[in-house]
Structures are given as C-alpha cells and as structure tokens.
Design a protein around this motif. Structure first.
Motif, PDB file in Angstrom:
ATOM      1  N   TRP A  66      18.584  -2.826   7.686  1.00 21.21           N
ATOM      2  CA  TRP A  66      19.303  -4.003   8.171  1.00 21.21           C
ATOM      3  C   TRP A  66      19.467  -4.059   9.686  1.00 21.21           C
ATOM      4  O   TRP A  66      20.261  -4.842  10.199  1.00 21.21           O
ATOM      5  CB  TRP A  66      20.656  -4.097   7.469  1.00 21.21           C
ATOM      6  CG  TRP A  66      20.464  -4.127   5.991  1.00 21.21           C
ATOM      7  CD1 TRP A  66      20.789  -3.145   5.099  1.00 21.21           C
ATOM      8  CD2 TRP A  66      19.839  -5.151   5.216  1.00 21.21           C
ATOM      9  NE1 TRP A  66      20.413  -3.510   3.831  1.00 21.21           N
ATOM     10  CE2 TRP A  66      19.824  -4.736   3.870  1.00 21.21           C
ATOM     11  CE3 TRP A  66      19.275  -6.379   5.539  1.00 21.21           C
ATOM     12  CZ2 TRP A  66      19.285  -5.510   2.846  1.00 21.21           C
ATOM     13  CZ3 TRP A  66      18.733  -7.154   4.521  1.00 21.21           C
ATOM     14  CH2 TRP A  66      18.751  -6.717   3.193  1.00 21.21           C
TER      15      TRP A  66
ATOM     16  N   SER B  92      23.197  -5.912   9.529  1.00 19.76           N
ATOM     17  CA  SER B  92      22.906  -6.823   8.421  1.00 19.76           C
ATOM     18  C   SER B  92      21.865  -7.882   8.812  1.00 19.76           C
ATOM     19  O   SER B  92      21.927  -9.003   8.353  1.00 19.76           O
ATOM     20  CB  SER B  92      24.177  -7.484   7.904  1.00 19.76           C
ATOM     21  OG  SER B  92      24.781  -8.244   8.924  1.00 19.76           O
ATOM     22  N   SER B  93      20.899  -7.499   9.632  1.00 19.28           N
ATOM     23  CA  SER B  93      19.898  -8.454  10.117  1.00 19.28           C
ATOM     24  C   SER B  93      18.731  -8.593   9.145  1.00 19.28           C
ATOM     25  O   SER B  93      18.325  -7.623   8.502  1.00 19.28           O
ATOM     26  CB  SER B  93      19.362  -8.007  11.473  1.00 19.28           C
ATOM     27  OG  SER B  93      20.386  -8.009  12.431  1.00 19.28           O
ATOM     28  N   TYR B  94      18.209  -9.809   9.083  1.00 20.82           N
ATOM     29  CA  TYR B  94      17.066 -10.090   8.219  1.00 20.82           C
ATOM     30  C   TYR B  94      16.395 -11.373   8.672  1.00 20.82           C
ATOM     31  O   TYR B  94      16.939 -12.117   9.477  1.00 20.82           O
ATOM     32  CB  TYR B  94      17.490 -10.202   6.755  1.00 20.82           C
ATOM     33  CG  TYR B  94      18.511 -11.291   6.487  1.00 20.82           C
ATOM     34  CD1 TYR B  94      18.119 -12.614   6.254  1.00 20.82           C
ATOM     35  CD2 TYR B  94      19.868 -11.004   6.462  1.00 20.82           C
ATOM     36  CE1 TYR B  94      19.053 -13.617   6.009  1.00 20.82           C
ATOM     37  CE2 TYR B  94      20.810 -12.001   6.221  1.00 20.82           C
ATOM     38  CZ  TYR B  94      20.396 -13.295   5.998  1.00 20.82           C
ATOM     39  OH  TYR B  94      21.318 -14.293   5.758  1.00 20.82           O
TER      40      TYR B  94
ATOM     41  N   THR C 112      18.682 -13.628  11.311  1.00 20.57           N
ATOM     42  CA  THR C 112      20.001 -13.214  11.774  1.00 20.57           C
ATOM     43  C   THR C 112      19.838 -12.085  12.778  1.00 20.57           C
ATOM     44  O   THR C 112      18.815 -11.402  12.802  1.00 20.57           O
ATOM     45  CB  THR C 112      20.893 -12.714  10.618  1.00 20.57           C
ATOM     46  OG1 THR C 112      20.336 -11.525  10.093  1.00 20.57           O
ATOM     47  CG2 THR C 112      21.033 -13.754   9.536  1.00 20.57           C
TER      48      THR C 112
ATOM     49  N   ARG D 136      21.619  -7.669  -1.575  1.00 18.18           N
ATOM     50  CA  ARG D 136      21.231  -6.910  -0.394  1.00 18.18           C
ATOM     51  C   ARG D 136      21.010  -5.435  -0.737  1.00 18.18           C
ATOM     52  O   ARG D 136      20.081  -4.813  -0.229  1.00 18.18           O
ATOM     53  CB  ARG D 136      22.255  -7.083   0.715  1.00 18.18           C
ATOM     54  CG  ARG D 136      22.272  -8.507   1.266  1.00 18.18           C
ATOM     55  CD  ARG D 136      23.417  -8.722   2.225  1.00 18.18           C
ATOM     56  NE  ARG D 136      23.354  -7.842   3.367  1.00 18.18           N
ATOM     57  CZ  ARG D 136      22.651  -8.092   4.464  1.00 18.18           C
ATOM     58  NH1 ARG D 136      21.960  -9.196   4.569  1.00 18.18           N
ATOM     59  NH2 ARG D 136      22.664  -7.248   5.463  1.00 18.18           N
TER      60      ARG D 136
ATOM     61  N   TRP E 263      22.106 -15.421   0.094  1.00 19.91           N
ATOM     62  CA  TRP E 263      21.566 -14.337   0.935  1.00 19.91           C
ATOM     63  C   TRP E 263      22.590 -13.260   1.244  1.00 19.91           C
ATOM     64  O   TRP E 263      22.221 -12.114   1.494  1.00 19.91           O
ATOM     65  CB  TRP E 263      21.062 -14.905   2.263  1.00 19.91           C
ATOM     66  CG  TRP E 263      20.025 -15.965   2.117  1.00 19.91           C
ATOM     67  CD1 TRP E 263      20.183 -17.294   2.414  1.00 19.91           C
ATOM     68  CD2 TRP E 263      18.681 -15.833   1.650  1.00 19.91           C
ATOM     69  NE1 TRP E 263      19.018 -17.982   2.157  1.00 19.91           N
ATOM     70  CE2 TRP E 263      18.076 -17.097   1.677  1.00 19.91           C
ATOM     71  CE3 TRP E 263      17.916 -14.763   1.192  1.00 19.91           C
ATOM     72  CZ2 TRP E 263      16.764 -17.329   1.297  1.00 19.91           C
ATOM     73  CZ3 TRP E 263      16.606 -14.996   0.809  1.00 19.91           C
ATOM     74  CH2 TRP E 263      16.046 -16.261   0.857  1.00 19.91           C
ATOM     75  N   ASP E 264      23.861 -13.615   1.262  1.00 27.70           N
ATOM     76  CA  ASP E 264      24.884 -12.661   1.675  1.00 27.70           C
ATOM     77  C   ASP E 264      25.492 -11.868   0.522  1.00 27.70           C
ATOM     78  O   ASP E 264      26.420 -11.102   0.728  1.00 27.70           O
ATOM     79  CB  ASP E 264      25.999 -13.388   2.439  1.00 27.70           C
ATOM     80  CG  ASP E 264      25.513 -13.905   3.779  1.00 27.70           C
ATOM     81  OD1 ASP E 264      24.664 -13.242   4.401  1.00 27.70           O
ATOM     82  OD2 ASP E 264      25.982 -14.975   4.203  1.00 27.70           O
ATOM     83  N   ASP E 265      24.970 -12.033  -0.677  1.00 30.68           N
ATOM     84  CA  ASP E 265      25.474 -11.307  -1.834  1.00 30.68           C
ATOM     85  C   ASP E 265      25.226  -9.807  -1.641  1.00 30.68           C
ATOM     86  O   ASP E 265      24.081  -9.380  -1.523  1.00 30.68           O
ATOM     87  CB  ASP E 265      24.769 -11.805  -3.094  1.00 30.68           C
ATOM     88  CG  ASP E 265      25.161 -11.031  -4.333  1.00 30.68           C
ATOM     89  OD1 ASP E 265      26.291 -10.507  -4.389  1.00 30.68           O
ATOM     90  OD2 ASP E 265      24.327 -10.928  -5.249  1.00 30.68           O
ATOM     91  N   PRO E 266      26.294  -8.991  -1.621  1.00 35.19           N
ATOM     92  CA  PRO E 266      26.120  -7.549  -1.405  1.00 35.19           C
ATOM     93  C   PRO E 266      25.245  -6.874  -2.465  1.00 35.19           C
ATOM     94  O   PRO E 266      24.479  -5.962  -2.140  1.00 35.19           O
ATOM     95  CB  PRO E 266      27.540  -6.994  -1.453  1.00 35.19           C
ATOM     96  CG  PRO E 266      28.447  -8.156  -1.293  1.00 35.19           C
ATOM     97  CD  PRO E 266      27.689  -9.369  -1.738  1.00 35.19           C
TER      98      PRO E 266
ATOM     99  N   THR F 180      23.597 -16.436  -6.078  1.00 38.59           N
ATOM    100  CA  THR F 180      24.733 -16.080  -5.228  1.00 38.59           C
ATOM    101  C   THR F 180      24.457 -16.196  -3.737  1.00 38.59           C
ATOM    102  O   THR F 180      25.385 -16.210  -2.948  1.00 38.59           O
ATOM    103  CB  THR F 180      25.192 -14.649  -5.542  1.00 38.59           C
ATOM    104  OG1 THR F 180      24.073 -13.779  -5.435  1.00 38.59           O
ATOM    105  CG2 THR F 180      25.790 -14.566  -6.928  1.00 38.59           C
TER     106      THR F 180
ATOM    107  N   GLU G  40      22.782 -10.004  13.320  1.00 42.15           N
ATOM    108  CA  GLU G  40      24.037  -9.280  13.134  1.00 42.15           C
ATOM    109  C   GLU G  40      23.737  -7.798  12.985  1.00 42.15           C
ATOM    110  O   GLU G  40      22.951  -7.397  12.121  1.00 42.15           O
ATOM    111  CB  GLU G  40      24.753  -9.793  11.892  1.00 42.15           C
ATOM    112  CG  GLU G  40      25.111 -11.254  11.955  1.00 42.15           C
ATOM    113  CD  GLU G  40      25.520 -11.808  10.602  1.00 42.15           C
ATOM    114  OE1 GLU G  40      25.953 -11.029   9.739  1.00 42.15           O
ATOM    115  OE2 GLU G  40      25.391 -13.020  10.425  1.00 42.15           O
TER     116      GLU G  40
END
Length: 136
Positions: free
Chosen positions: A9, A62-64, A57, A121, A115-118, A113, A59
């Motif tokens: 990430w 948590s980049s993608y 992103t 990921r 892209w941000d669903d833990p 859910t 961040e």
C-alpha cells in the motif's frame, strides 16, 4: 523488489522516469502528490497493456490505482496496490506494473462494499503479497 521489503500500500521509491529529464532524483524524496495526475495513463503489465488509470490515491499506507480494463475483462475495474507499480513514465504517460495480465485478471474482484473495504484490501494485499513473499 525483494520479498522482505515489499509493501502493498505504499509506492516504491524511485519509480519515476522520463526521457527528457531525471524526475527520479526530483521525486525520490516525495513519491506522493502526483498520483492524481496519473488518471488516464496507460497501464502496462509485464506482458502487455491492461487499460487506463481511472483513479489513484497517494495516502501513505493505503495507496493504490484503479484501472479501467475496458473490454479486456468485460469492463471490470481493478485495484492495483501501489506496491505493484514498478515504474511511472511521465513522458509516455504509462505505468508499468510487475505483474502479468493473468495475475491481474485473477485478482480478487471488488464486491459491493467499495474500494475502502478493509476486508477487500486485506484479500487484495494478501493475493499480491503471495507473489512477493512476506510483507513489511
């Protein structure tokens, strides 16, 4: 990229290149901040083109990038963790990833859910992490 230091990430250091200037040294200290400029860039797997960047992103942790595969996978969008990006060529407007088309095609599909669903990921990071070995 060695298995001991692969981080799904975060963008790798020194991924930027350009024919007309040395953007690697210019951006080595800050590999974030230009990811939004990646929208529309062509995405190249090790064995050919897979589509264009639809979103990105920057961040930390948590980049993608989100890739619109067009007709290649029936219009499916895929998320590629930043750690899969081997090189960004600003002159050619291309991102090069170190995975094959089949490896990307076989990646976990995004559910309802988002892209941000833990859980998504974690599955995606684990899927790609299997190619690199233990994660940091």
């Amino acid at each position: 990229m060695t298995a001991q230091n692969w981080d799904p990430w975060n963008y790798r250091e020194n991924i930027y290149s350009g024919r007309d200037r040395d953007v690697t040294s210019e951006l080595a200290e800050d590999t974030t901040g230009r990811q939004h400029d990646l929208v529309g860039f062509r995405v190249e797997a090790t064995d050919g083109s897979i589509g264009k960047v639809d979103g990105a992103t920057d961040e930390v942790g948590s980049s993608y990038v989100v890739v619109d595969t067009g007709p290649w996978i029936f219009g499916r969008k895929v998320m590629l963790p930043a750690g899969t990006i081997e090189r960004v060529d600003w002159d050619d407007k291309a991102i090069h990833v170190d995975r094959s088309k089949d490896e990307i095609k076989d990646s976990p599909e995004l559910g309802e859910t988002g892209w941000d669903d833990p859980d998504y990921r974690d599955r995606l990071g684990g899927y790609y992490g299997d190619y690199y070995g233990p994660r940091v």
